[in-house]
Scaffold this active site. Structure first.
Site: not given
Ligand code: BGC
Length: 719
Positions: A264-266, A268
């Site tokens: 996942s992105d930070w 997210a």
């Protein structure tokens, strides 16, 4: 390890240990002191034991630090599973190359690959195993601060760059070659299409458009063997990408066959709550794991909720097993089970980082990334000229760009130092003139004084790096007013003015484009910026950069990109005075500088465009040829560009689509016969039912030095 022994290892892991492998944290969490227990860990609701099973850490760098971290981790990890270390190595680790949008202006895949290989080498010795790059997001809106991380507005060119970066980072033997690192293509998907250019904002587009323009570059990275994918923050068709099963499980995994780690992105996963797609951490975790997200970066929905979700039967443990196996496989592929420290080496770190060879490459690449936008008989400069170097970037180290987190401004070559390498310092008068967004009368006066005696004024202007990058959206993309005012005042001196621009996005160049006799777009050029720009200004390097993102005439046109549709009422020179055509009443439709544009110190003349046949069968190859001559007095490089337009499709087709290019180096008077081959396959596109096919009928083929100034021929595809 073989797959079998990884499966055995998996079988020995408790559910808690497995879930922890799917968590990524920053290094400050990996600490069993009280401050951590009551601070960061408590704030994330994390169990202290989980810390020594956490699968990955992001942003730990430096051989000494990473070796110590891995040692401590291995002592505490029951099964001896090594930690995998990831970081953002976007356009260099310590030797910083131009920001991606700048580097893309080189239209040179060898340079892109080389820059990534150097970045991989420097960061591997510093103990990093995975980079969060390349960013393959297509971009059309320069208000969005992250356009500087992209390679531009064209799916074909973005795909070529994505491949080149992956090759550079990963090499051909990730396990054996510890100077390489695994790449993570991001941000899947369509992060670059945020509405209004506001970061993290809604993305709204049809699946057809997604497939046609936005997905190809991610896919190209995966075809090149990219090991990881990062989800994006935005929604895709109303569902956050990070919890989007159709996007991740159906498309990425099933259709494209991606079997690597999806991270996942930070934060997210947790952001699905404010998005309005999950009520709480448990629901967010459920959606992310159901979508196939293996690893959660910097939020703790998995750590807090997955166990209960499995125990209550809501989440199938098989999903967790699959994800853990993928994480273990990546660790194995990087050779971490055999050597958890991999390339980390304090001695080599000293030798390799910022070594002459890397600096030399950075200088060459930065020079090749500069784009000459205007030149009315001022450039190149001559060593005997007296220069007034003025502006907030005259002596600034802020030339590395917003993503150069491991680079240091102190290690960067400032513009003044670069110019001083070309002419005697006694010929350079220097003054700041103003700051980036504010200035005083005294500063302006000093600049005017410095310019009195000069033959040429070199104005070093731009945006501070924090004005672009993540969360760096702007609605007004002109140069800050104080810099324009300074330029207007210096113009009054009646001397030639050369503007050198430092910025991470296409700017609205109103004001400066008229004041300056020459404009050089230098982007954030990186560690060797000053030297590279001096090479170009003094003609040691003939500029050959070509824009990969349009520079708008004004922000009111945005999005303005070359591969747009025509409308039913297109503006033409013949109907420009009519009202009911697709146009603005107050500004032109065309951007100030189109995709593919860039000048040289020499002139290239194009001969007649020829095609081998007026009809093309499905298995035919059409040859497109043109002779290009260096008609000037200096050796130079030209980027010959090939575009196609399908005049009538089942779905309307872009005005032009880049299908190929050639970068030529020609001596004065030298000619080259350039030939492109077109096949039916290159004419395919996504139809309304999402089939990928071509339509019989008329096509235009365009060749030219940029997307605007092309010669055209037509042919018919016969089926
Ligand atoms: C960015 C990513 C980056 C990650 C880790 C996020 O905020 O969107 O591009 O890789 O942080 O630093």
């Amino acid at each position: 390890m073989t797959k079998r022994s990884l499966t055995d290892l998996l079988a020995q892991m408790t559910l808690d240990e497995k879930i922890a492998q799917l968590v990524q944290l920053t290094p400050n969490f990996l600490n069993d002191n009280d401050a951590n227990l009551t601070g960061p860990l408590a704030s994330m609701g994390l169990n202290p034991e989980a810390v020594w099973n956490v699968g990955s850490v992001l942003s730990a760098v430096g051989a000494k630090e990473t070796i110590a971290l891995q040692e401590q981790y291995m002592k505490n990890n029951r099964l001896g599973i090594p930690l995998i270390l990831m970081a953002d190595i976007i356009h260099g680790y310590r030797t910083i190359f131009p920001v991606s949008l700048g580097l893309a202006s080189s239209w040179d895949m060898e340079l892109a690959e080389r820059s990534a290989a150097i970045a991989a080498k420097e960061s591997s010795v510093a103990g990093i195993h995975v980079t969060f790059a390349p960013m393959a997001d297509l971009v059309r809106d320069p208000r969005w601060g992250r356009v500087m991380e992209s390679t531009g507005e064209d799916p074909y060119l973005n795909s070529e760059f994505a491949r080149a970066f992956v090759r550079g980072f990963q090499g051909s033997d990730l396990t054996g070659d510890t100077d390489r690192m695994a790449a993570c293509v991001k941000h899947f998907a369509a992060y670059g299409a945020a509405e209004g250019g506001r970061d993290y904002n809604t993305v709204n587009m049809s699946e057809r458009q997604l497939r046609e323009s936005y997905l190809p570059a991610y896919k190209a990275a995966l075809e090149e063997g990219c090991e990881l994918v990062m989800t994006s923050f935005n929604v895709v068709d109303g569902i956050p990408a990070t919890g989007n099963r159709k996007l991740m499980r159906d498309l990425l995994r099933e259709e494209w066959g991606f079997d690597g780690v999806l991270i996942s992105d930070w934060g997210a996963v947790q952001e699905m709550i404010p998005h309005g797609a999950a009520e709480d951490n448990a629901e967010a975790a459920h959606k992310a794991i159901a979508a196939g997200v293996d690893m959660e970066m910097m939020s703790s929905c998995y750590a807090q909720s997955l166990k209960e979700l499995v125990q209550s039967g809501q989440v199938d443990e098989e999903w967790i097993n699959e994800s853990v196996l993928r994480v273990l496989q990546l660790k194995d592929k990087l050779g971490l089970f055999d050597n958890p420290f991999r390339g980390a080496d304090e001695q080599r770190e000293k030798e390799i980082i910022l070594c002459d060879e890397h600096r030399q490459a950075a200088r060459e690449i930065a020079a090749k990334s500069c784009v000459l936008l205007k030149n009315e008989n001022v450039l190149p400069l001559r060593a005997e000229q007296k220069i007034a170097l003025i502006g907030p970037f005259a002596q600034s180290g802020d030339v590395l760009g917003p993503w150069s987190i491991w680079g240091s401004q102190d290690e960067a070559v400032q513009l003044f130092a670069g110019l001083a390498g070309k002419t005697d310092v006694s010929r350079i008068a220097v003054a700041e003139g103003c700051g980036i967004t504010s200035g005083t009368e005294a500063q302006a006066q000093q600049a005017i004084l410095a310019a009195q005696d000069a033959d040429v004024i070199v104005l070093a202007l731009g945006e501070a790096s924090e004005m672009s990058g993540e969360a760096g959206s702007r609605s007004d993309i002109r140069l800050p007013e104080v810099q324009l005012q300074l330029a207007y005042r210096l113009q009054q001196l009646g001397k030639p003015v050369v503007a050198v621009l430092f910025n991470g996005r296409p700017l609205d160049l109103h004001g400066i484009i008229d004041v300056a006799d020459a404009v050089l777009e230098a982007w954030y050029p990186g560690t060797e910026g000053g030297n590279a720009i001096a090479d170009v200004l003094y003609g040691s390097v003939n500029p050959a950069g070509r824009l990969t993102m349009s520079f708008p005439y004004s922000v009111g046109q945005v999005p303005v990109y070359y591969n747009s549709y025509n409308t039913g009422r297109p503006l033409t020179p013949a109907n420009a005075d009519q009202r009911y055509v697709s146009k603005y009443l107050d500004i032109p439709n065309a951007p100030l500088f189109p995709f593919g544009f860039g000048l040289s110190y020499t002139e290239f003349a194009y001969g007649d465009l020829a095609i081998s046949a007026a009809e093309m069968g499905e298995t035919d190859k059409l040859t497109v040829s043109v002779q290009v001559t260096n008609a000037g007095k200096t050796a130079g490089e030209e980027v010959v560009q090939l575009y196609v337009r399908d005049l009538a499709g089942e779905v309307v087709r872009p005005l032009k689509e880049l299908k190929g290019y050639r970068k030529l180096k020609l001596e004065p008077g030298e000619s080259a016969d350039v030939q492109f081959t077109l096949t039916e396959e290159q004419l395919r596109y996504y139809h309304s039912d999402l089939t990928f096919a071509s339509d019989a009928g008329l096509f235009e083929v365009h060749v030219g030095p940029n997307s605007r100034d092309t010669a055209v021929q037509t042919f018919r595809l016969v089926k």
